[in-house]
Scaffold this motif. Structure first.
Motif, PDB file in Angstrom:
ATOM      1  N   SER A 112      12.480   0.993   5.386  1.00 62.20           N
ATOM      2  CA  SER A 112      11.033   0.997   5.185  1.00 62.20           C
ATOM      3  C   SER A 112      10.655   0.474   3.812  1.00 62.20           C
ATOM      4  O   SER A 112      11.464   0.404   2.881  1.00 62.20           O
ATOM      5  N   ASN A 113       9.374   0.130   3.708  1.00 66.13           N
ATOM      6  CA  ASN A 113       8.828  -0.322   2.426  1.00 66.13           C
ATOM      7  C   ASN A 113       9.044   0.739   1.356  1.00 66.13           C
ATOM      8  O   ASN A 113       9.425   0.433   0.218  1.00 66.13           O
ATOM      9  N   ASP A 130       8.409  -4.640   4.031  1.00 66.50           N
ATOM     10  CA  ASP A 130       7.887  -4.695   5.393  1.00 66.50           C
ATOM     11  C   ASP A 130       8.279  -5.994   6.092  1.00 66.50           C
ATOM     12  O   ASP A 130       8.496  -7.019   5.461  1.00 66.50           O
ATOM     13  N   CYS A 175      12.247  -5.720  12.469  1.00 67.00           N
ATOM     14  CA  CYS A 175      11.486  -6.283  11.346  1.00 67.00           C
ATOM     15  C   CYS A 175      11.060  -7.720  11.600  1.00 67.00           C
ATOM     16  O   CYS A 175      10.187  -8.237  10.911  1.00 67.00           O
ATOM     17  N   GLU A 200       2.702  -2.801   9.197  1.00 66.26           N
ATOM     18  CA  GLU A 200       3.851  -3.089  10.050  1.00 66.26           C
ATOM     19  C   GLU A 200       3.839  -2.059  11.182  1.00 66.26           C
ATOM     20  O   GLU A 200       4.256  -0.914  11.007  1.00 66.26           O
ATOM     21  N   SER A 218       4.691 -10.412   4.568  1.00 58.90           N
ATOM     22  CA  SER A 218       5.737  -9.927   3.664  1.00 58.90           C
ATOM     23  C   SER A 218       6.757 -11.022   3.380  1.00 58.90           C
ATOM     24  O   SER A 218       7.827 -10.746   2.845  1.00 58.90           O
TER      25      SER A 218
END
Length: 472
Positions: free
Chosen positions: A218-219, A238, A269, A334, A360
């Motif tokens: 995750s971010n 992201d 992703c 996202e 991103s």
């Protein structure tokens, strides 16, 4: 969600309180250094041993994963649960990835520059491993095997930390990999797995021993690690991927590319999160694309122009609950689910500007029949992947022919996009003098190198054709 949104970079890292972190990192560095004289044939043997042991232990691994999934189910989102689940198909693909990596050419000892500086004085730029990798990832247990395979092939040692939701699977996989390596010349500490946040916090301070951190997740995970270590970090936050339907887009291609980009694996992703539609397509191509998405159970978050068109369609009523006005954060979210944000744009240049401002910088695709628009897209989109008439889901190391990948990089230094073997090497300069008395700078004139000597020699700088690596 559970651990992935914790802050491992800021876990307690006092070396006196967690001396094991230094011990783990030091052992990895020693294993890396000891492995540098292991030849390619032995590394291939190690990869085959890994595949064999894992194949024999298939049910043990899958059972550990089933336990992880059931334990995580009550507190884990569907997207993360999908990543956590090691299906038989994923397991088979994981094994195939080991074989694919084994079959690839070695990325090390490749000469990328060779020149003769003087008679009997040669300079070579040669690819070599980075060193010790610390890979921190969420959920996906197959990452353990992917990283191990790439590390063995590329000559890099690795320390792995998965999310606590995949702890059982990770532990079993790490044990089996160590079992396989014990039958080879590679040290048993060449691939290590750790279990606690505290160990991560300690390891992030071990810049003396660890050469690169690769976060996958995750971010929040990526940014916390970037902000909590002096060690170089390679990764992406992201996966905000977009598909743009250009004014000349063919309706069949548009439907195929958009539906696949969104629905093939929504929690990945490289799944599309934003659809950009040229305003000239609102009453032609857009309704067909929207109907195909809705038929695939996709929820559409639309801006006013695209929403107005759908409201006017006779087929809209059955799908009313799946077509909603886009909230302010729609284009920076996202979704990792069957949700797609839709935005109308007036031109390809507006689409490029929107992507560069909101994406991103992972992978973005255009659907077009216009070569000028395609050229503008490929040159103008500032992302690791710029695709033309192809699904964003192709952004993957296996699909690129890398065997597998250590992760996706959206940075602009060293490696970008899916990072396979070539992204796990740097280079060193090897100089060799074959002169009977050796070579000294003082023999040459002062030039631009600073400090030169008073000698009369001039550098040749003559490119060596078909160079052969010395001391191979």
């Amino acid at each position: 969600m559970s651990e992935p949104h914790a802050d491992p970079a800021h876990a307690e890292a006092d070396p006196e309180r967690y001396p094991e972190a230094e011990a783990i990192a030091k052992a990895a560095k020693e294993a890396f250094q000891a492995s540098q004289l292991v030849d390619g044939a032995e590394r291939t043997k190690a990869l085959r041993a890994m595949r064999g042991v894992l194949e024999e232990s298939r049910e043990v691994v899958l059972e550990a994963n089933r336990e992880d999934v059931e334990a995580a189910r009550p507190t884990t989102s569907p997207a993360l649960l999908s990543r956590l689940t090691l299906t038989p198909e994923k397991f088979a693909s994981m094994l195939d990835g080991i074989s694919d990596v084994a079959a690839l050419p070695s990325p090390t000892d490749v000469i990328t520059y060779a020149t003769e500086l003087d008679e009997g004085l040669e300079l070579y730029r040669v690819s070599c491993p980075i060193g010790v990798l610390l890979v921190i990832f969420e959920a996906r247990p197959e990452v353990v095997v992917n990283i191990a395979a790439l590390g063995v092939k590329s000559g890099n040692a690795a320390i792995l930390k998965g999310g606590k939701e995949s702890a059982r699977t990770t532990k079993v996989l790490a044990r089996l990999i160590a079992q396989a390596l014990s039958t080879t010349q590679l040290p048993s500490t060449y691939i290590q797995a750790i279990e606690t946040r505290e160990e991560v916090g300690g390891l992030l301070q071990q810049d003396k021993y660890i050469d690169l951190v690769i976060p996958r997740g995750s971010n929040a995970l990526v940014r916390s690690i970037q902000n909590g270590t002096r060690i170089p970090v390679m990764g992406h936050a992201d996966g905000l991927c977009a598909v743009y339907l250009d004014e000349s887009a063919d309706v069949g291609k548009a439907v195929g590319v958009v539906v696949d980009s969104k629905t093939n694996y929504p929690s990945a992703c490289n799944s599309a999160e934003t659809l950009l539609v040229h305003e000239a397509l609102l009453n032609t191509v857009w309704p067909s694309v929207a109907e195909a998405l809705l038929a695939s159970s996709v929820t559409l978050l639309c801006d006013k122009p695209s929403l107005a068109v759908l409201h006017s369609l006779p087929t809209f009523v059955p799908h009313a609950s799946s077509v909603l006005p886009a909230p302010p954060d729609a284009y920076t979210t996202e979704h990792l689910s069957l949700t797609l944000s839709v935005k109308t744009v007036p031109s390809v240049h507006a689409a490029i500007a929107f992507v560069n401002a909101h994406s991103s910088h992972h992978t973005d695709a255009i659907v077009t029949e216009n070569d000028a628009a395609a050229r503008a897209w490929v040159r103008g989109v500032d992302s690791a992947g710029a695709f033309v008439n192809a699904s964003t889901r192709f952004a993957d190391g296996y699909r690129y022919g890398f065997g597998t990948e250590v992760g996706i990089s959206t940075g602009r230094i060293h490696a970008r996009g899916p990072v396979g073997l070539e992204g796990l090497v740097v280079y060193k300069y090897v100089m060799r003098s074959t002169s009977g008395k050796g070579h000294a700078v003082a023999d040459f004139g002062s030039g631009n190198g600073g400090g030169g000597g008073g000698g009369g020699k001039v550098y040749r700088h003559k490119r060596i054709e078909d160079p052969v690596l010395p001391y191979a």
